[in-house]
Write a protein that holds these residues in place. Structure first.
Motif, PDB file in Angstrom:
ATOM      1  N   ARG A   1       7.126  -9.703  -5.241  1.00 61.89           N
ATOM      2  CA  ARG A   1       6.812 -10.886  -6.015  1.00 61.89           C
ATOM      3  C   ARG A   1       7.604 -10.829  -7.320  1.00 61.89           C
ATOM      4  N   PRO A   2       8.679 -11.587  -7.366  1.00 60.18           N
ATOM      5  CA  PRO A   2       9.638 -11.479  -8.470  1.00 60.18           C
ATOM      6  C   PRO A   2       9.050 -11.662  -9.862  1.00 60.18           C
ATOM      7  N   LYS A   3       8.194 -12.659 -10.075  1.00 61.02           N
ATOM      8  CA  LYS A   3       7.646 -12.878 -11.424  1.00 61.02           C
ATOM      9  C   LYS A   3       6.743 -11.720 -11.845  1.00 61.02           C
ATOM     10  N   THR A   4       5.955 -11.221 -10.921  1.00 61.47           N
ATOM     11  CA  THR A   4       5.090 -10.087 -11.230  1.00 61.47           C
ATOM     12  C   THR A   4       5.935  -8.851 -11.528  1.00 61.47           C
ATOM     13  N   ALA A  47      -1.034  -2.832  -1.154  1.00 62.48           N
ATOM     14  CA  ALA A  47      -1.329  -2.921   0.276  1.00 62.48           C
ATOM     15  C   ALA A  47      -1.265  -4.356   0.801  1.00 62.48           C
ATOM     16  N   ASP A  48      -1.273  -5.333  -0.100  1.00 65.19           N
ATOM     17  CA  ASP A  48      -1.307  -6.721   0.360  1.00 65.19           C
ATOM     18  C   ASP A  48       0.060  -7.321   0.678  1.00 65.19           C
ATOM     19  N   PRO A  71      -1.687   3.861  -3.137  1.00 62.09           N
ATOM     20  CA  PRO A  71      -1.755   2.497  -2.623  1.00 62.09           C
ATOM     21  C   PRO A  71      -2.772   1.720  -3.464  1.00 62.09           C
ATOM     22  N   ILE A  72      -2.438   0.509  -3.836  1.00 68.31           N
ATOM     23  CA  ILE A  72      -3.365  -0.318  -4.600  1.00 68.31           C
ATOM     24  C   ILE A  72      -3.723  -1.552  -3.776  1.00 68.31           C
ATOM     25  N   ARG A  73      -4.850  -2.147  -4.086  1.00 69.81           N
ATOM     26  CA  ARG A  73      -5.396  -3.236  -3.289  1.00 69.81           C
ATOM     27  C   ARG A  73      -4.512  -4.481  -3.274  1.00 69.81           C
ATOM     28  N   SER A  74      -3.969  -4.821  -4.420  1.00 73.95           N
ATOM     29  CA  SER A  74      -3.175  -6.049  -4.487  1.00 73.95           C
ATOM     30  C   SER A  74      -1.962  -5.852  -5.384  1.00 73.95           C
ATOM     31  N   ALA A  78      -3.319  -6.118 -12.930  1.00 69.81           N
ATOM     32  CA  ALA A  78      -4.517  -5.308 -13.183  1.00 69.81           C
ATOM     33  C   ALA A  78      -4.631  -4.168 -12.176  1.00 69.81           C
ATOM     34  N   SER A  79      -4.341  -4.436 -10.909  1.00 69.45           N
ATOM     35  CA  SER A  79      -4.382  -3.384  -9.888  1.00 69.45           C
ATOM     36  C   SER A  79      -3.333  -2.323 -10.165  1.00 69.45           C
TER      37      SER A  79
END
Length: 98
Positions: A1-4, A47-48, A71-74, A78-79
């Motif tokens: 996700r480029p912006k993130t 992981a998403d 591994p993180i949830r999203s 914040a994750s």
């Protein structure tokens, strides 16, 4: 996700770190993961939005190079921050010689 990714890079740099990003095989070859993992201190992946093949590869590479991974949830900020903090809290810090 480029912006993130842009926001995460800025955040990590504000903490005197460097973010190495790989898309898990969407645009960059999954074989490039070995190079990306080799240049890192900690590996965090959401992981998403990562393929099962990329997850298996990252885990294997981290185990082989004894790098901590989380591994993180999203893929949200914040994750990422939570996963990074948790991983840093349980990982010995490298020595800095000045």
């Amino acid at each position: 996700r480029p912006k993130t990714a842009i926001r995460l890079r800025s955040l990590v740099e504000s903490w005197n770190g460097a973010l190495v990003k790989h898309d898990g095989g969407l645009e960059r070859s999954i074989s490039e993961l070995a190079r990306a993992v080799a240049t890192t201190y900690i590996v965090i992946f959401p992981a998403d939005c990562i393929s099962h093949d990329a997850v298996s590869t990252v885990k294997r590479l981290c185990r082989q190079s004894t790098k901590p991974y989380k591994p993180i949830r999203s893929s949200g900020i914040a994750s990422f921050v939570s996963g990074l903090k948790e991983t840093l809290d349980r990982t010995p810090q490298p020595m800095v010689v000045e």
